[in-house]
Design an enzyme around this catalytic site. Sequence first.
Site, PDB file in Angstrom:
ATOM      1  N   HIS A 121       0.815  -1.216   0.000  1.00 16.72           N
ATOM      2  CA  HIS A 121       0.000   0.000   0.000  1.00 16.72           C
ATOM      3  C   HIS A 121       0.852   1.270   0.000  1.00 16.72           C
ATOM      4  CE1 HIS A 121       0.374  -0.114   4.541  1.00 16.72           C
ATOM      5  NE2 HIS A 121       0.441   1.186   4.347  1.00 16.72           N
ATOM      6  N   ASP A 151       0.045  -7.660   1.594  1.00 10.26           N
ATOM      7  CA  ASP A 151       0.440  -6.245   1.592  1.00 10.26           C
ATOM      8  C   ASP A 151       1.959  -6.088   1.602  1.00 10.26           C
ATOM      9  OD1 ASP A 151       0.188  -3.535   1.480  1.00 10.26           O
ATOM     10  OD2 ASP A 151      -0.393  -3.262   3.577  1.00 10.26           O
ATOM     11  N   SER A 225       4.657   2.566   7.885  1.00 12.43           N
ATOM     12  CA  SER A 225       4.267   1.413   7.077  1.00 12.43           C
ATOM     13  C   SER A 225       5.417   0.933   6.203  1.00 12.43           C
ATOM     14  CB  SER A 225       3.076   1.764   6.189  1.00 12.43           C
ATOM     15  OG  SER A 225       1.910   1.912   6.936  1.00 12.43           O
ATOM     16  N   GLY A 282      -8.922 -25.393  -3.968  1.00 16.46           N
ATOM     17  CA  GLY A 282     -10.172 -25.327  -4.713  1.00 16.46           C
ATOM     18  C   GLY A 282     -11.397 -25.628  -3.873  1.00 16.46           C
TER      19      GLY A 282
END
Length: 498
Positions: A121, A151, A225, A282
């Site tokens: 981000h 992220d 961050s 799956g």
Amino acid sequence: MLSRKRAVRAIAVIVFLTVSSLISSLQPARAENGPDSIADLAEKLLDAVVNISTATNVGGSAITRNRGPERPKAPDGSPFEEFFEEFFDRQQNDSAKPRRVQSLGSGFVIDGSGIIVTNNHVIEGADEITINFANGDALTAELVGKDDKTDLAVLKVMPKKPLTFVSFGSSEAMRVGDWVMAIGNPFGLTSSVTVGIVSARNRDINSGPYDNFLQTDAAINKGNSGGPLFNRNGEVIGINTAIFSPSGGGSVGVGFAVPSDTALAVIEQLREFGETRRGWLGVRIQEVTEDLAEGLGLDKARGALVAGVTETGPAEVSGIKAGDVVTKFNGRAIATMKDLPRMVADTPVGKAVDIEVLRQGKPVTLSVTLGRLEEGEKIAEASGNAKDEAENAPGAEDTSVFLGMTLEELSDGLREQYKLDGSVRGLVITAVEEGSKAAEKGISEGEVVVEVGQQPVATRKDVAERLDALKSRNRKSALFLIASADGELRFVAIKTDE
């Protein structure tokens, strides 16, 4: 006489030592203090932590021009009409001009050749990425790869000489209460150092499918961050990613870091392939609640309940079915639903693993060869967009009420009325009594009952027989498999006792 004096003196010494020892043992235990200073450790690490600035070019548009308050309308022919038109036209033209948006974050060097790790981000959507080093140098970076599920992002710069870098440690070895140190650039204040402890482990903050954050009270703010969280050996054990802040951005001592053990596999794949290559099973899964556990005949809530399988996916090919409860994956126990996606994702594509499931209360072991998640997501998306042709299903127009649900056997008219996908089979819920047990579980009109007690149902007689069978076995709840109009499945446990 002399020997007697010596004996008395020896006894006195023994008594003194005994009393001193006793007094010491009665003193309250002193907690171990934190490190006297982290200055030496911080000094070694500061040069490896970087400030990341990004720039994004944002163009004007009709949407941008139309934002804001409605322009006032001057009376036709008034002297202000021309003034208002000219003023607001100029405002619209200014808002339509391209503009440059900048942001700041942190990162750290993991390879002297110029490899840098940060949060996705921090750099997402950026047209330009600049790495600012502690010594004042600045280099333009290129994106190697990114992963929005964890992220994380990997960047590359071309330095003239090898860079100072840091190494990863084991986040699994960290215990609640261990000291940690964060370095980053909060609010653009470069090379800021804060200290705290590991407040908790395996935190799920609903930011992604693989949440298992380290929680820390080391001060983390906007701009931190992507920065590293170090242990006392100077090893990276987390990547600072998020904070909880009711005040809107300031630290309140609740920060979250991606564990190094989670990040390492992702970073290695991004460096090697420029993308992630995760294992894929799956299946669509849901949490096993206490109510569901009782309906499934489990001793307690555990495992991951399979709500559906992807057609031709690894799970379907291996024989996994909706209603199975996955309890072990490759020899590792599944305590909660969240454990399974993380274990599968961390397993190499193409690897054959044993999966243990509980099927109607009995353990079954199946061998599954994992596919690749990124390809599986495309298959699932294509399957979701494709609509099968509607097929007729036998049934009558009779209705009946079960646990607050009015069930009607499927017909062409009902399929059309509720816009049901052609693949959906079962009994249509045409009404739900307000305040009923079904209503409390969020069941609504237009959904379809596919199974009761892990057995398919097509008529109201089927439902009645299944409920009677469950009551005869002293089951206090019945497990319903409910389908939405487009065929999405979920399990719901409804109490059957009065």
